[in-house]
Design a protein around this motif. Structure first.
Motif, PDB file in Angstrom:
ATOM      1  N   ALA A   1     -20.273 -20.976  -2.602  1.00 60.51           N
ATOM      2  CA  ALA A   1     -20.161 -22.600  -2.787  1.00 60.51           C
ATOM      3  C   ALA A   1     -21.647 -23.313  -2.700  1.00 60.51           C
ATOM      4  O   ALA A   1     -22.238 -23.035  -1.702  1.00 60.51           O
ATOM      5  N   PRO A   2     -21.972 -24.034  -3.645  1.00 59.17           N
ATOM      6  CA  PRO A   2     -23.234 -24.499  -3.886  1.00 59.17           C
ATOM      7  C   PRO A   2     -23.338 -25.710  -2.622  1.00 59.17           C
ATOM      8  O   PRO A   2     -24.368 -25.988  -2.185  1.00 59.17           O
ATOM      9  N   ALA A   3     -22.473 -26.278  -2.062  1.00 59.66           N
ATOM     10  CA  ALA A   3     -22.533 -27.339  -1.347  1.00 59.66           C
ATOM     11  C   ALA A   3     -22.767 -26.650   0.239  1.00 59.66           C
ATOM     12  O   ALA A   3     -23.343 -27.515   0.864  1.00 59.66           O
TER      13      ALA A   3
ATOM     14  N   VAL B   1     -10.246  -2.467  15.111  1.00 55.77           N
ATOM     15  CA  VAL B   1     -10.255  -3.963  15.243  1.00 55.77           C
ATOM     16  C   VAL B   1     -11.638  -4.437  14.876  1.00 55.77           C
ATOM     17  O   VAL B   1     -11.473  -5.129  14.173  1.00 55.77           O
ATOM     18  N   ALA B   2     -12.434  -3.590  15.239  1.00 50.95           N
ATOM     19  CA  ALA B   2     -14.189  -4.184  14.946  1.00 50.95           C
ATOM     20  C   ALA B   2     -14.140  -4.257  13.409  1.00 50.95           C
ATOM     21  O   ALA B   2     -14.543  -5.010  12.757  1.00 50.95           O
ATOM     22  N   ALA B   3     -13.535  -3.187  12.620  1.00 52.07           N
ATOM     23  CA  ALA B   3     -13.889  -2.804  11.083  1.00 52.07           C
ATOM     24  C   ALA B   3     -13.033  -3.872  10.640  1.00 52.07           C
ATOM     25  O   ALA B   3     -13.289  -4.523   9.513  1.00 52.07           O
ATOM     26  N   ASN B   4     -11.745  -4.259  10.949  1.00 51.30           N
ATOM     27  CA  ASN B   4     -10.931  -5.185  10.447  1.00 51.30           C
ATOM     28  C   ASN B   4     -11.461  -6.686  10.439  1.00 51.30           C
ATOM     29  O   ASN B   4     -11.577  -7.325   9.634  1.00 51.30           O
ATOM     30  N   PHE B   5     -11.946  -7.117  11.629  1.00 52.16           N
ATOM     31  CA  PHE B   5     -12.646  -8.483  11.928  1.00 52.16           C
ATOM     32  C   PHE B   5     -14.014  -8.551  11.186  1.00 52.16           C
ATOM     33  O   PHE B   5     -14.159  -9.568  10.583  1.00 52.16           O
ATOM     34  N   GLN B   6     -14.590  -7.066  10.841  1.00 50.61           N
ATOM     35  CA  GLN B   6     -15.991  -7.272  10.256  1.00 50.61           C
ATOM     36  C   GLN B   6     -15.552  -7.374   8.503  1.00 50.61           C
ATOM     37  O   GLN B   6     -16.326  -8.296   8.024  1.00 50.61           O
ATOM     38  N   LYS B   7     -14.436  -6.900   8.227  1.00 53.43           N
ATOM     39  CA  LYS B   7     -14.083  -7.083   6.676  1.00 53.43           C
ATOM     40  C   LYS B   7     -13.648  -8.791   6.740  1.00 53.43           C
ATOM     41  O   LYS B   7     -14.130  -9.156   5.437  1.00 53.43           O
ATOM     42  N   GLN B   8     -12.936  -9.244   7.452  1.00 52.86           N
ATOM     43  CA  GLN B   8     -12.570 -10.677   7.503  1.00 52.86           C
ATOM     44  C   GLN B   8     -13.907 -11.402   7.606  1.00 52.86           C
ATOM     45  O   GLN B   8     -14.111 -12.457   6.748  1.00 52.86           O
ATOM     46  N   LEU B   9     -14.867 -11.148   8.137  1.00 53.39           N
ATOM     47  CA  LEU B   9     -16.226 -12.111   8.338  1.00 53.39           C
ATOM     48  C   LEU B   9     -16.959 -11.782   6.901  1.00 53.39           C
ATOM     49  O   LEU B   9     -17.321 -12.812   6.638  1.00 53.39           O
ATOM     50  N   ASP B  10     -16.916 -10.384   6.485  1.00 54.26           N
ATOM     51  CA  ASP B  10     -17.732 -10.361   5.198  1.00 54.26           C
ATOM     52  C   ASP B  10     -17.305 -11.221   4.294  1.00 54.26           C
ATOM     53  O   ASP B  10     -18.041 -11.641   3.315  1.00 54.26           O
ATOM     54  N   PHE B  11     -15.660 -10.998   3.957  1.00 51.42           N
ATOM     55  CA  PHE B  11     -15.265 -11.972   3.026  1.00 51.42           C
ATOM     56  C   PHE B  11     -15.456 -13.492   3.005  1.00 51.42           C
ATOM     57  O   PHE B  11     -15.618 -13.766   1.977  1.00 51.42           O
ATOM     58  N   TYR B  12     -15.262 -14.162   4.134  1.00 51.71           N
ATOM     59  CA  TYR B  12     -15.450 -15.257   4.470  1.00 51.71           C
ATOM     60  C   TYR B  12     -17.001 -15.822   4.117  1.00 51.71           C
ATOM     61  O   TYR B  12     -17.179 -16.771   3.659  1.00 51.71           O
ATOM     62  N   GLN B  13     -17.805 -14.924   4.662  1.00 57.72           N
ATOM     63  CA  GLN B  13     -19.341 -15.080   4.482  1.00 57.72           C
ATOM     64  C   GLN B  13     -19.593 -15.246   2.855  1.00 57.72           C
ATOM     65  O   GLN B  13     -20.311 -15.844   2.340  1.00 57.72           O
ATOM     66  N   ALA B  14     -19.040 -14.487   2.141  1.00 60.75           N
ATOM     67  CA  ALA B  14     -19.205 -14.109   0.608  1.00 60.75           C
ATOM     68  C   ALA B  14     -18.828 -15.489   0.089  1.00 60.75           C
ATOM     69  O   ALA B  14     -19.385 -15.963  -0.707  1.00 60.75           O
ATOM     70  N   GLN B  15     -17.634 -16.027   0.394  1.00 58.80           N
ATOM     71  CA  GLN B  15     -17.074 -17.311  -0.158  1.00 58.80           C
ATOM     72  C   GLN B  15     -17.755 -18.285   0.345  1.00 58.80           C
ATOM     73  O   GLN B  15     -18.039 -19.165  -0.410  1.00 58.80           O
ATOM     74  N   PHE B  16     -18.362 -18.403   1.529  1.00 59.53           N
ATOM     75  CA  PHE B  16     -19.227 -19.427   1.792  1.00 59.53           C
ATOM     76  C   PHE B  16     -20.267 -19.374   1.061  1.00 59.53           C
ATOM     77  O   PHE B  16     -21.063 -20.540   0.859  1.00 59.53           O
ATOM     78  N   GLU B  17     -21.297 -18.484   0.947  1.00 58.38           N
ATOM     79  CA  GLU B  17     -22.399 -18.506   0.501  1.00 58.38           C
ATOM     80  C   GLU B  17     -22.266 -18.770  -1.179  1.00 58.38           C
ATOM     81  O   GLU B  17     -23.352 -19.239  -1.908  1.00 58.38           O
TER      82      GLU B  17
END
Length: 117
Positions: free
Chosen positions: A56-58, A38-54
């Protein structure tokens, strides 16, 4: 062996943009997996969204919005705590003479856990 150890409920960060619904069947099925999965699954989700967030220039100089999701039916042993504000030193919370290996060898399933709904 009568030793007391500190425990805390397991929680993880979820990006607000992921719109995780704790009542969703998929979420409930994920929670049936071992805690490490469960922790690994949600860490992957967090990493993916963090990369997408970073990307975006805005979002430059902004903090990604996240929420904490607590798994009320899972506990984790607290084996150490930060000693300094900067986290440079840690203090073991294991009772004297008890090792992590000892905990694994003498663990028995069960015990009382007050269910939170």
């Amino acid at each position: 062996n009568g030793q007391r150890v500190t425990v805390q409920r397991v929680a993880f960060l979820s990006p607000t943009a992921a719109q995780v619904n704790a009542q969703d069947v998929t979420f409930q099925e994920i929670l049936k997996q071992p805690t490490s999965a469960v922790a690994a699954n949600f860490q992957k989700q967090l990493d993916f969204y963090q990369a997408q967030f970073e990307k975006a220039p805005a979002n430059e100089n902004k903090k990604m919005p996240v929420r904490t999701i607590t798994m009320f039916n899972r506990l984790a042993l607290v084996l150490e705590k930060d000693g300094d504000e900067d986290g440079s030193t840690t203090t073991s919370l294991l009772p004297e003479g008890l090792t992590v290996t000892d905990l694994g060898e003498c663990y028995e399933a069960g015990g009382l856990l007050q269910q939170v709904r």
